[in-house]
Design an enzyme around this catalytic site. Structure first.
Site, PDB file in Angstrom:
ATOM      1  N   CYS A  50       0.807  -1.219   0.000  1.00  0.00           N
ATOM      2  CA  CYS A  50       0.000   0.000   0.000  1.00  0.00           C
ATOM      3  C   CYS A  50       0.843   1.275   0.000  1.00  0.00           C
ATOM      4  O   CYS A  50       0.307   2.369  -0.184  1.00  0.00           O
ATOM      5  CB  CYS A  50      -0.925   0.022   1.220  1.00  0.00           C
ATOM      6  SG  CYS A  50      -0.038   0.036   2.802  1.00  0.00           S
TER       7      CYS A  50
ATOM      8  N   GLU B  14      -6.950  -6.048  -1.910  1.00  0.00           N
ATOM      9  CA  GLU B  14      -7.107  -5.194  -0.729  1.00  0.00           C
ATOM     10  C   GLU B  14      -6.007  -4.158  -0.727  1.00  0.00           C
ATOM     11  O   GLU B  14      -4.863  -4.452  -1.088  1.00  0.00           O
ATOM     12  CB  GLU B  14      -7.038  -6.056   0.540  1.00  0.00           C
ATOM     13  CG  GLU B  14      -7.190  -5.274   1.848  1.00  0.00           C
ATOM     14  CD  GLU B  14      -5.856  -5.060   2.571  1.00  0.00           C
ATOM     15  OE1 GLU B  14      -5.886  -4.570   3.708  1.00  0.00           O
ATOM     16  OE2 GLU B  14      -4.795  -5.359   1.994  1.00  0.00           O
TER      17      GLU B  14
ATOM     18  N   ARG C 215     -10.428   0.168  11.095  1.00  0.00           N
ATOM     19  CA  ARG C 215      -9.302   0.039  10.151  1.00  0.00           C
ATOM     20  C   ARG C 215      -9.884  -0.052   8.738  1.00  0.00           C
ATOM     21  O   ARG C 215     -10.087  -1.137   8.199  1.00  0.00           O
ATOM     22  CB  ARG C 215      -8.479  -1.204  10.472  1.00  0.00           C
ATOM     23  CG  ARG C 215      -7.195  -1.352   9.649  1.00  0.00           C
ATOM     24  CD  ARG C 215      -6.439  -2.583  10.127  1.00  0.00           C
ATOM     25  NE  ARG C 215      -5.107  -2.647   9.583  1.00  0.00           N
ATOM     26  CZ  ARG C 215      -4.769  -3.355   8.506  1.00  0.00           C
ATOM     27  NH1 ARG C 215      -5.671  -4.056   7.860  1.00  0.00           N
ATOM     28  NH2 ARG C 215      -3.516  -3.377   8.088  1.00  0.00           N
TER      29      ARG C 215
ATOM     30  N   ARG D  74     -10.279  -0.224   4.909  1.00  0.00           N
ATOM     31  CA  ARG D  74      -9.491  -0.689   3.786  1.00  0.00           C
ATOM     32  C   ARG D  74     -10.387  -0.768   2.549  1.00  0.00           C
ATOM     33  O   ARG D  74     -11.587  -0.994   2.655  1.00  0.00           O
ATOM     34  CB  ARG D  74      -8.874  -2.073   4.072  1.00  0.00           C
ATOM     35  CG  ARG D  74      -7.708  -2.043   5.043  1.00  0.00           C
ATOM     36  CD  ARG D  74      -6.548  -1.257   4.497  1.00  0.00           C
ATOM     37  NE  ARG D  74      -5.366  -1.237   5.353  1.00  0.00           N
ATOM     38  CZ  ARG D  74      -5.134  -0.347   6.296  1.00  0.00           C
ATOM     39  NH1 ARG D  74      -6.033   0.594   6.539  1.00  0.00           N
ATOM     40  NH2 ARG D  74      -4.017  -0.367   6.990  1.00  0.00           N
TER      41      ARG D  74
END
Length: 445
Positions: free
Chosen positions: A70, A110, A154, A156
């Site tokens: 990421c 993801e 969190r 995502r």
């Protein structure tokens, strides 16, 4: 079905798909330590760098899973995107080459939420177009564990792609169940790291700030930046960079330090780090935070001024404070604390802060037990408690868990994706046998 697990890490995708009865036929992971752990936990030794692997060496599969790095897209990094020299080519040149060669039924990706906004949305548009050219209908959604009763916020970005369409696919339904951090905590675990003397003292200084603040007034909802207390450098219509060091000498910098006392080359060092940026105008959000902090100080100078010297012995990141417990008792020892680059953040004990690739100092603090959260507790936040082995070093364990994908969120997505896909495939088969239009059968579901 058969799946492959790219950029596998600790195996969050593997846990989720195995729970649904699918089997892993290939995995890849760059980190040697994580490769060995993956082998110990799943009896599959991942291949190394995906960039060196021939597509012919990857077995045929039905589902491609990839939580590709990421860093090129994260707001916390430089946001170099596909131009990032280390990670930028992994989707375009390596995920896509495997997709083109093997044509799996499904693709599951993801990444960070900022991917959808990176480069004004152009990066994500290009990724969608590449998947579409490979024959996939694509959908994306921002999901967080707390949407499903798991006590961690969190967010995502999840991406699903299907070669048979997504007409019947639905993203997992979010729950309204109240989360509690207590559901994943052990009671005074013996392996928990205690707070250092400096951390404890810093929390005591901020508790003193809470005790001194007028209790008939609400605490600021904006981040408290103590370096603005007493500062008067220009920030609204210009910046320190724009006026230059010569004119800057007439102002006060961090905590009211007179910049005339510093030499020309040292003056910028006496400003808050966020005020040293080479820009002629600050963004609106920064202007607002500076203004709010100066107004707050001017209104409360009587009690802040005698407190202020206490915070000066700590690093700049600990001189900032976020109280996310509006209306609660002003007792810092009742809450979840995280020491972040952006400041000391205090949260209600409902959810943990987002697990990131943390250093040991960023691990959530269980304040009422005066300790850090353990790696095993963090694994529960990622729904990876079934893992027999974690990295032996706590620092490496925290980092690996911070990079991991939440297994339960993945499980819910795959469950919906594969069920919808099987129903579609079954209807096609039935239509061929009965010579009925698959569209009519699907519309009847």
């Amino acid at each position: 079905m058969k799946f492959i697990d790219l950029f596998a890490g600790l195996g969050g995708f593997h846990i989720a798909l195995r729970q649904l009865g699918h089997s892993c036929v290939f995995a890849s992971e760059l980190d040697p330590l994580l490769r060995d752990l993956y082998n110990e936990n799943f009896s599959i030794l991942p291949a190394g760098d995906i960039r060196t692997i021939k597509v012919s060496d990857i077995p045929s599969h039905d589902i491609l899973c990839a939580g590709f790095p990421c860093q090129p897209y994260s707001k916390a990094g430089e946001q170099q995107g596909t131009s990032c020299p280390r990670w930028g080519d992994l989707f375009e040149h390596h995920v896509i080459r495997i997709v083109k060669a093997h044509e799996p039924k499904y693709v599951l990706l993801e990444n960070v939420p900022n991917l959808v906004r990176h480069n004004n949305g152009r990066t994500w548009d290009q990724m969608q177009q590449r998947l579409a050219k490979c024959g996939y209908e694509v959908a994306s959604e921002i999901l967080s564990p707390h949407h499903f009763g798991i006590p961690q916020i969190r967010e995502r970005m999840f991406v699903v792609g299907s070669r048979t369409g997504l007409d019947k696919f639905k993203w997992p339904q979010k729950t309204s169940v109240q989360c509690s951090i207590g559901s994943i905590l052990d009671l005074k675990p013996p392996d928990a790291k205690p707070l250092s003397a400096q951390v404890t003292k810093c929390m005591e200084v901020w508790q003193d700030f809470l005790d001194r603040s007028p209790h008939d007034e609400g605490l600021p909802s904006f981040p408290i930046w103590t370096m603005e207390f007493g500062a008067d450098y220009p920030f609204e219509d210009t910046t320190p960079y724009a006026i230059g060091t010569k004119r800057l000498r007439q102002y006060k910098g961090s905590h009211g330090f007179k910049l005339s006392k510093a030499g020309p080359k040292q003056r910028f060092d006496c400003l808050p780090s966020y005020a040293r940026t080479k820009e002629k105008l600050f963004p609106d959000w920064k202007i607002q935070f500076i203004r709010q902090n100066r107004d707050y100080y001017n209104k409360n100078k009587r009690w802040i001024k005698p407190w202020l010297p206490k915070i000066l012995e700590f690093p700049p990141s600990l001189q900032k404070f976020e109280w996310n417990c509006k209306g609660e008792e002003r007792d810092i020892w009742q809450f979840i604390i995280q020491f972040r680059a952006s400041g000391v953040r205090v949260k209600r004990p409902t959810t943990a802060p987002s697990l990131v690739a943390m250093t040991s100092t960023q691990v959530p603090i269980i304040a009422w037990e005066k300790r850090y959260m353990t790696p095993r507790e963090c694994s529960r936040l990622q729904n990876m408690e079934s893992l027999r082995d974690l990295p032996g070093s706590q620092t490496k364990a925290y980092k690996a868990l911070g990079n991991a994908v939440n297994a339960e969120v993945v499980r819910k997505i795959v469950e919906s994706l594969c069920v919808s896909g099987h129903r579609y495939t079954d209807m096609i088969a039935v239509s061929r046998l009965q010579q009925i239009s698959p569209v009519v059968l699907i519309d009847s579901l």
